[in-house]
Design a protein around this motif. Structure first.
Motif, PDB file in Angstrom:
ATOM      1  N   GLY A  43       7.163  -5.617  15.793  1.00  0.00           N
ATOM      2  CA  GLY A  43       6.771  -6.238  14.535  1.00  0.00           C
ATOM      3  C   GLY A  43       5.291  -5.997  14.373  1.00  0.00           C
ATOM      4  N   GLY A  44       4.775  -6.358  13.225  1.00  0.00           N
ATOM      5  CA  GLY A  44       3.348  -6.174  12.999  1.00  0.00           C
ATOM      6  C   GLY A  44       2.938  -4.705  13.030  1.00  0.00           C
ATOM      7  N   SER A  45       3.895  -3.820  12.736  1.00  0.00           N
ATOM      8  CA  SER A  45       3.617  -2.378  12.749  1.00  0.00           C
ATOM      9  C   SER A  45       2.948  -1.950  14.050  1.00  0.00           C
ATOM     10  CB  SER A  45       2.746  -1.988  11.551  1.00  0.00           C
ATOM     11  OG  SER A  45       3.392  -2.303  10.355  1.00  0.00           O
ATOM     12  N   ARG A  46       3.425  -2.528  15.160  1.00  0.00           N
ATOM     13  CA  ARG A  46       2.749  -2.273  16.429  1.00  0.00           C
ATOM     14  C   ARG A  46       3.463  -1.263  17.313  1.00  0.00           C
ATOM     15  NH1 ARG A  46       2.526  -8.205  16.776  1.00  0.00           N
ATOM     16  NH2 ARG A  46       4.421  -7.915  17.960  1.00  0.00           N
ATOM     17  N   GLY A  47       4.663  -0.829  16.910  1.00  0.00           N
ATOM     18  CA  GLY A  47       5.511  -0.015  17.786  1.00  0.00           C
ATOM     19  C   GLY A  47       4.762   1.115  18.464  1.00  0.00           C
ATOM     20  N   ILE A  48       4.007   1.844  17.708  1.00  0.00           N
ATOM     21  CA  ILE A  48       3.280   2.978  18.271  1.00  0.00           C
ATOM     22  C   ILE A  48       1.838   2.609  18.577  1.00  0.00           C
ATOM     23  CG2 ILE A  48       2.324   5.248  17.649  1.00  0.00           C
ATOM     24  CD1 ILE A  48       5.101   5.928  16.527  1.00  0.00           C
ATOM     25  N   ARG A  49       1.198   1.862  17.697  1.00  0.00           N
ATOM     26  CA  ARG A  49      -0.242   1.697  17.868  1.00  0.00           C
ATOM     27  C   ARG A  49      -0.623   0.882  19.093  1.00  0.00           C
ATOM     28  NH1 ARG A  49      -2.724  -2.867  14.278  1.00  0.00           N
ATOM     29  NH2 ARG A  49      -0.893  -4.020  13.620  1.00  0.00           N
ATOM     30  N   THR A  50       0.302   0.038  19.601  1.00  0.00           N
ATOM     31  CA  THR A  50      -0.063  -0.701  20.811  1.00  0.00           C
ATOM     32  C   THR A  50       0.608  -0.148  22.071  1.00  0.00           C
ATOM     33  OG1 THR A  50       1.675  -2.356  20.525  1.00  0.00           O
ATOM     34  CG2 THR A  50      -0.447  -2.847  19.519  1.00  0.00           C
ATOM     35  N   SER A  51       1.345   0.943  21.949  1.00  0.00           N
ATOM     36  CA  SER A  51       1.930   1.483  23.188  1.00  0.00           C
ATOM     37  C   SER A  51       1.671   2.973  23.373  1.00  0.00           C
ATOM     38  CB  SER A  51       3.421   1.174  23.266  1.00  0.00           C
ATOM     39  OG  SER A  51       4.100   1.632  22.127  1.00  0.00           O
ATOM     40  N   HIS A  52       0.948   3.587  22.432  1.00  0.00           N
ATOM     41  CA  HIS A  52       0.757   5.035  22.522  1.00  0.00           C
ATOM     42  C   HIS A  52       0.109   5.454  23.823  1.00  0.00           C
ATOM     43  CE1 HIS A  52      -3.614   4.897  21.869  1.00  0.00           C
ATOM     44  NE2 HIS A  52      -3.338   3.853  21.123  1.00  0.00           N
ATOM     45  N   LEU A 101      18.824  -1.782  14.465  1.00  0.00           N
ATOM     46  CA  LEU A 101      18.995  -2.767  13.409  1.00  0.00           C
ATOM     47  C   LEU A 101      19.364  -2.118  12.079  1.00  0.00           C
ATOM     48  CD1 LEU A 101      16.783  -3.780  15.542  1.00  0.00           C
ATOM     49  CD2 LEU A 101      16.030  -5.309  13.748  1.00  0.00           C
ATOM     50  N   GLY A 102      20.244  -2.785  11.352  1.00  0.00           N
ATOM     51  CA  GLY A 102      20.479  -2.398   9.968  1.00  0.00           C
ATOM     52  C   GLY A 102      19.460  -3.109   9.092  1.00  0.00           C
ATOM     53  N   GLY A 103      18.199  -2.883   9.407  1.00  0.00           N
ATOM     54  CA  GLY A 103      17.085  -3.516   8.701  1.00  0.00           C
ATOM     55  C   GLY A 103      16.541  -4.706   9.469  1.00  0.00           C
ATOM     56  N   GLY A 104      15.218  -4.829   9.472  1.00  0.00           N
ATOM     57  CA  GLY A 104      14.566  -5.933  10.169  1.00  0.00           C
ATOM     58  C   GLY A 104      13.595  -6.651   9.247  1.00  0.00           C
ATOM     59  N   PRO A 163      11.880 -23.014   5.424  1.00  0.00           N
ATOM     60  CA  PRO A 163      11.423 -22.254   6.585  1.00  0.00           C
ATOM     61  C   PRO A 163      10.800 -20.920   6.173  1.00  0.00           C
ATOM     62  CG  PRO A 163      13.838 -22.399   6.546  1.00  0.00           C
ATOM     63  CD  PRO A 163      13.343 -23.133   5.350  1.00  0.00           C
ATOM     64  N   VAL A 164       9.696 -20.588   6.767  1.00  0.00           N
ATOM     65  CA  VAL A 164       9.013 -19.340   6.406  1.00  0.00           C
ATOM     66  C   VAL A 164       8.779 -18.482   7.643  1.00  0.00           C
ATOM     67  CG1 VAL A 164       7.899 -20.214   4.330  1.00  0.00           C
ATOM     68  CG2 VAL A 164       6.758 -20.495   6.546  1.00  0.00           C
ATOM     69  N   GLY A 165       8.533 -17.221   7.395  1.00  0.00           N
ATOM     70  CA  GLY A 165       8.303 -16.308   8.507  1.00  0.00           C
ATOM     71  C   GLY A 165       7.691 -15.015   8.005  1.00  0.00           C
ATOM     72  N   PRO A 166       7.435 -14.112   8.943  1.00  0.00           N
ATOM     73  CA  PRO A 166       6.843 -12.834   8.546  1.00  0.00           C
ATOM     74  C   PRO A 166       7.843 -11.996   7.750  1.00  0.00           C
ATOM     75  CG  PRO A 166       6.972 -13.037  10.959  1.00  0.00           C
ATOM     76  CD  PRO A 166       7.687 -14.202  10.385  1.00  0.00           C
ATOM     77  N   TRP A 167       7.383 -11.435   6.672  1.00  0.00           N
ATOM     78  CA  TRP A 167       8.214 -10.593   5.806  1.00  0.00           C
ATOM     79  C   TRP A 167       7.406  -9.306   5.628  1.00  0.00           C
ATOM     80  CZ3 TRP A 167       7.951  -8.046   1.147  1.00  0.00           C
ATOM     81  CH2 TRP A 167       9.120  -7.887   0.370  1.00  0.00           C
ATOM     82  N   ARG A 168       7.950  -8.219   6.060  1.00  0.00           N
ATOM     83  CA  ARG A 168       7.267  -6.911   6.099  1.00  0.00           C
ATOM     84  C   ARG A 168       5.976  -6.852   5.260  1.00  0.00           C
ATOM     85  NH1 ARG A 168      10.209  -1.153   4.537  1.00  0.00           N
ATOM     86  NH2 ARG A 168       8.575   0.221   5.338  1.00  0.00           N
ATOM     87  N   GLY A 174      -1.178   0.964  12.057  1.00  0.00           N
ATOM     88  CA  GLY A 174       0.261   0.820  11.847  1.00  0.00           C
ATOM     89  C   GLY A 174       0.728   1.603  10.623  1.00  0.00           C
ATOM     90  N   VAL A 175       2.042   1.719  10.495  1.00  0.00           N
ATOM     91  CA  VAL A 175       2.609   2.513   9.411  1.00  0.00           C
ATOM     92  C   VAL A 175       3.690   1.754   8.636  1.00  0.00           C
ATOM     93  CG1 VAL A 175       4.061   4.528   8.946  1.00  0.00           C
ATOM     94  CG2 VAL A 175       2.049   4.772  10.400  1.00  0.00           C
ATOM     95  N   GLY A 176       4.508   0.983   9.308  1.00  0.00           N
ATOM     96  CA  GLY A 176       5.671   0.372   8.660  1.00  0.00           C
ATOM     97  C   GLY A 176       5.330  -0.578   7.522  1.00  0.00           C
ATOM     98  N   GLU A 177       4.232  -1.275   7.644  1.00  0.00           N
ATOM     99  CA  GLU A 177       3.938  -2.323   6.672  1.00  0.00           C
ATOM    100  C   GLU A 177       2.797  -2.069   5.682  1.00  0.00           C
ATOM    101  OE1 GLU A 177       4.680  -6.440   8.765  1.00  0.00           O
ATOM    102  OE2 GLU A 177       4.191  -4.935  10.267  1.00  0.00           O
ATOM    103  N   PRO A 178       1.730  -1.378   6.106  1.00  0.00           N
ATOM    104  CA  PRO A 178       0.483  -1.421   5.329  1.00  0.00           C
ATOM    105  C   PRO A 178       0.571  -1.059   3.848  1.00  0.00           C
ATOM    106  CG  PRO A 178       0.117  -0.336   7.427  1.00  0.00           C
ATOM    107  CD  PRO A 178       1.577  -0.564   7.315  1.00  0.00           C
TER     108      PRO A 178
END
Ligand code: FES
Ligand code: FES
Lengths: 177, 742
Positions: B127-136, B409-412, B532-537, B705-709
């Motif tokens: 989440g947080g568009s971190r998949g690559i930027r925090t593990s590269h 996932l069929g969408g997250g 209830p609220v949460g992170p939304w892309r 990140g890429v997914g969200e910005p």
């Protein structure tokens, strides 16, 4: 017991007549490529062909299916993903999560069968399935490509030709900023 | 460097503690503290390498397994939900490994395996568009270390110095030309060597990449074309039963009673289950039968005091926050209040954005099986480890007796992040039917009614100009619900929640505001609701980007300056923000003539460590119908690991952003959500999707990140174009509620 012809095979199905075809296919026939998205004919994730016609199976009761009806699901669209739509879909890298794509592919295959050379307008009108990941631009490109593949005998499409089909993607090394 | 033989590692019997970070969309920890016996897990660890999916093949390290036929198995710890992280991570490993890309395939370790091996795969949450930027860094080092070991093994075999050995596409050669072998042939010997010290590993200059940095095709497309991909909703297990659930429609309400005698005789029905104090489930032999029975089940709810809440009362509550004397001031520079008070000309605008549902295409679901000594689930999750923690907590079994089998996932979009409410429900049902696998699926209606929605907010924006029309100050206040407050059991003192002001930060790096105004005050008034609220892309960058960038348009108009020029005046200290703004403007032909009736709007904003800008072209018909013709988007995410997949994320982000801008709203009446499915929560369709063009302007000096910005610039670009077309600002989302022409 109802007889159902799915992808050329006959299944004996023990489901109530009001069971939607979608759930009959998923839970009784056991083919899960056809997806549940809304259950109310809005999203198209459940699209299948009945006698070649596109149907949103979530809103099609089992009672409406005749024993002579030929149902085609995504699993039966082609052998080894060879349908031009599937080939084009791979070439353009259409799917993101992929969940909607069975339905998108079935809708595109149905469109091309009726209209081998759809215009953008035709595509707008026929391709009404929802893709929450937003692959619409690539769907449009891939439908056009599939139409080309159909007429050009399924030849392989060169990479640069592919890129023309996808967005005007530009990468510019911005150097040190 | 010469690598020595590995010495057997002594088993550690110490008790270790791991913290599981379990929130999508950035930073928030649920603070789940897990204790377990490392010794007990050593066994599992051995099992993993022996019987893991990789079965045969030599494990060089956590990331790389090589099989005798040269197949390279890259392990991917992050969740794939369409964003392409799987392919990007594999590219990074393969790049350093110097293997044949055509032989690369991937597998995912389970969260249980990760814990058993002392979290060798690091953070699995996605989440947080971190998949690559925090593990590269560590995945590239994994690839490089494996390469070094493979070369060393070949050198040992040939009895030559490793410096004389090189590799291309998995083929190792000796400089003499006399020796040649492949990765597959030396992998077993290489796996016995001691891995090099990661600190000493030198990674390649990204500008010289051959596999990474290229638009290679995704590795995970094939089974999405023929229906053979098994999503969590497709899982089949022997003896499995299906469950349909209903949670109290009013959040915080309670389940009082239900009359199961009315449905037990219905076809296929096996059991009616109280899932928790606000949820009931029907278990049957098919999901359709379970759902039918659930719909027929008489249920009594105690809806509680929140049954009085409505969108109107919530809007009032937020509006009060806009004008309240107290608010948390995150930034206060050069006394903006005074500057605006004394200004010759003042402008003010109030904006609002509604609650939004995630509406992933695959509705929430989870398959769980419980026995006295094992709890398992098959699930689509953005955080496998949060799912594991939820499974353990809800089942009452220790972590070592739990495992989570992740499905793509069929969408997250943030929905399947930290909360894992659906895992809790599934195991709660399974626990009441031990030994029987239970697949619980939410109907779309349940999915829309029980989301963790994008928080609702309003913003009051003020600006002052001097007698010459020069801007003297900007004052903004956001009033709305806090995600952190909803997640955290600890109240946030003074309503201090910087996350709700995402994108307005002074600090560089993550979500920095790209303007220096003569004076600036940024405030937040926390107004929480029962929803209830949460992170939304894209989380709060979406709303905050809209507020700032639409108000920039209003300020530019007040100052009588072109919107691009107006922005540039304040961007001298922000070359990267300016870089993407210029790139988008140039590609879109900002300032050049347009066909009659077409108008442009522009916006730039930053989030998730990346810079985004967009230019929209729209027209509004006499009847007020909107057409979005073209959207040009520019991004600088530092390194472009797979440009075509970055483009795909931008294309997708634009669809999500347009849907939210145009149609998206979840409204509240009698304490419950009013929208229930795609007929009243409309999604953009292909016909409404504009021509999208993407410009990527990487500067190779950071990892963004890429997914969200991108999403945060979509709404303001479109709204600013509508303003240009109609001469009237749209300040309240969604657009569909506004009459665009009088
Ligand atoms: S599931 Fe049938 S149209 Fe959505
Ligand atoms: S690819 Fe994810 S919904 Fe279409």
């Amino acid at each position: 017991m109802v007889k159902l012809n799915v992808n050329g095979k006959t299944y004996d199905v023990n489901a109530e007549p009001d069971t939607p075809l979608l759930w009959t296919i998923r839970e009784h026939v056991g083919l899960t490529g056809t997806k549940y998205g809304c259950g109310v004919a809005q999203c198209g994730a459940c699209s299948v062909h009945i006698n070649g016609n596109l149907v949103r199976s979530c809103s099609y009761p089992l009672s409406a299916v005749k024993p002579t009806d030929k149902i085609t699901t995504i699993e039966g669209l082609s052998a080894k993903r060879s349908h031009p739509v599937q080939v084009a879909w791979a070439a353009v890298d259409v799917p993101q999560c992929g969940y909607c794509q069975s339905g998108q592919i079935m809708a595109a295959a149905s469109l091309l069968k009726k209209n081998p050379h759809p215009t953008d307008r035709d595509i707008d009108e026929a391709m009404t399935n929802i893709c929450r990941c937003g692959t619409y631009q690539r769907i449009r490109a891939a439908v056009h490509m599939a139409a080309d593949l159909n007429t050009k005998g399924g030849r392989q499409v060169a990479t640069d030709e592919l890129l023309n089909h996808t967005a005007g993607l530009t990468v510019v090394d911005a150097g040190k900023v | 460097m010469t690598l020595a033989k590995k010495s057997p590692k002594p088993a550690s019997a110490s008790r270790r503690k791991f913290i599981i970070s379990s929130a999508a969309g950035g930073g928030m920890m649920l603070g789940f503290s897990l204790s377990f016996n490392a010794q007990a897990l050593e066994n599992t660890a051995t099992q993993v390498s022996k019987t893991g999916a990789s079965g045969s093949g030599a494990e060089l390290n956590a990331w790389v397994v090589i099989q005798p036929d040269d197949t390279v198995l890259v392990r991917i710890a992050r969740s794939e939900m369409g964003q392409g992280t799987l392919t990007g991570l594999a590219q990074l490993v393969a790049e350093e490994l110097e293997c044949d890309w055509k032989k690369v395939t991937t597998e995912a370790p389970t969260p249980g395996q990760n814990l058993a091996r002392e979290r060798v795969w690091g953070d699995m949450s996605t989440g947080g568009s971190r998949g690559i930027r925090t593990s590269h860094e560590y995945v590239r080092k994994g690839g490089a270390a494996a390469r070094m070991m493979l070369l060393q093994a070949a050198a040992d075999q040939w009895k030559v110095p490793v410096s004389e050995v090189s590799v291309t596409d998995s083929v190792i050669t000796h400089s003499s030309g006399k020796h040649k072998t492949t990765y597959g042939k030396v992998a077993t010997a290489a796996a016995k060597l001691t891995p090099p010290d990661p600190k000493g590993i030198k990674l390649k200059d990204p500008r010289s990449w051959k596999i990474a940095g290229k638009s290679v095709k995704r590795l995970d497309t094939v089974n999405k074309l023929d229906g053979s991909k098994v999503y969590a909703i497709d899982v089949k297990l022997p003896g499995m039963l299906l469950a349909a659930v209903k949670d109290c429609p009013v959040y915080t309400g309670k389940l009082v009673s239900y009359d199961e005698s009315k449905v037990m005789g219905m076809p296929g029905v096996r059991k009616v289950v109280r899932v928790n104090d606000h949820t009931v489930a029907v278990v049957a032999d098919t999901w359709w039968r379970a759902k039918k029975a659930l719909d027929a089940l008489p249920i009594v709810w105690e809806e509680g005091p929140n049954a009085n809440r409505s969108s109107a009362s919530i809007a009032e509550q937020l509006a009060e926050g806009l004008n309240a004397p107290e608010a948390y001031a995150m930034r206060d520079e050069n006394d903006a209040l005074k500057a605006i008070d004394g200004a010759a000309k003042k402008i003010e605008a109030v904006y609002s954005t509604p609650f939004l549902a995630h509406a992933t295409m695959e509705p929430m679901n989870c398959t769980a099986r419980y026995t006295a000594d094992k709890a398992e689930c098959w699930v689509a999750t953005q955080s496998g480890e949060a799912a594991l923690a939820a499974l353990s907590e809800e089942s009452g079994l220790p972590l070592a007796k739990c495992d989570v089998y992740k499905h793509d996932l069929g969408g997250g979009f943030g929905r399947r992040g930290g909360s894992q409410d659906y895992v809790r429900q599934a195991i709660a049902i399974a626990k009441q039917m031990p030994g029987i696998p239970i697949k619980m699926i939410w109907s779309r209606e349940e999915d829309m009614a029980h989301d963790f929605y994008r928080p609702i907010s309003q913003a009051k924006m003020r600006a002052g100009f001097d007698a010459n029309g020069k801007l003297v100050g900007v004052h903004l206040r956001v009033s709305g619900q806090s995600i952190n407050a909803f997640l955290s059991p600890v109240p946030l003192p003074g309503g201090k929640d910087d996350r709700q002001l995402q994108g307005y930060y002074k600090e560089p790096g993550d979500a920095q505001l790209g303007y220096t105004f003569p004076s600036l005050r940024v405030e937040y008034a926390m107004r929480n609701t029962h929803v209830p609220v949460g992170p939304w892309r894209g989380v709060n960058t979406n709303q905050n980007g809209l507020y700032m960038e639409c108000f920039m348009e209003e300020m530019a108009r007040a100052a009588g300056v072109d919107s691009l020029e107006f922005r540039r005046q304040f961007m001298k200290d922000f070359p990267k923000h300016l870089g993407v703004l210029n790139a988008a403007a140039e590609k879109a032909g900002w300032g050049s003539p347009l066909p009659a009736g077409r108008f442009r709007g522009i916006a730039q904003f930053m989030g998730y460590g990346s810079y985004s800008a967009a230019v929209a072209e729209v027209s509004v018909s006499d009847k007020g119908d909107l057409t979005v013709h073209r959207l040009v988007s520019a991004t600088n995410c530092g390194h472009a690991v797979n440009p075509d997949q970055i483009s795909a994320q931008i294309e997708g982000g634009i669809a999500l952003g347009l849907t939210a801008t145009w149609f998206g709203e979840m409204t509240v009446e009698k304490g419950r959500m009013q929208q229930s499915n795609f007929h009243d929560y409309q999604m953009i369709r292909l016909a409404q999707y504009p021509k999208v063009e993407t410009v990527i302007v990487p500067t190779y000096d950071f990892w963004g990140g890429v997914g969200e910005p991108t999403i945060c610039v979509v709404a303001p670009a479109v709204l600013n174009a509508i303003y240009a077309a109609t001469g009237k600002p749209v300040r309240n989302l969604p657009i569909k509620n506004n009459k665009l022409v009088a």
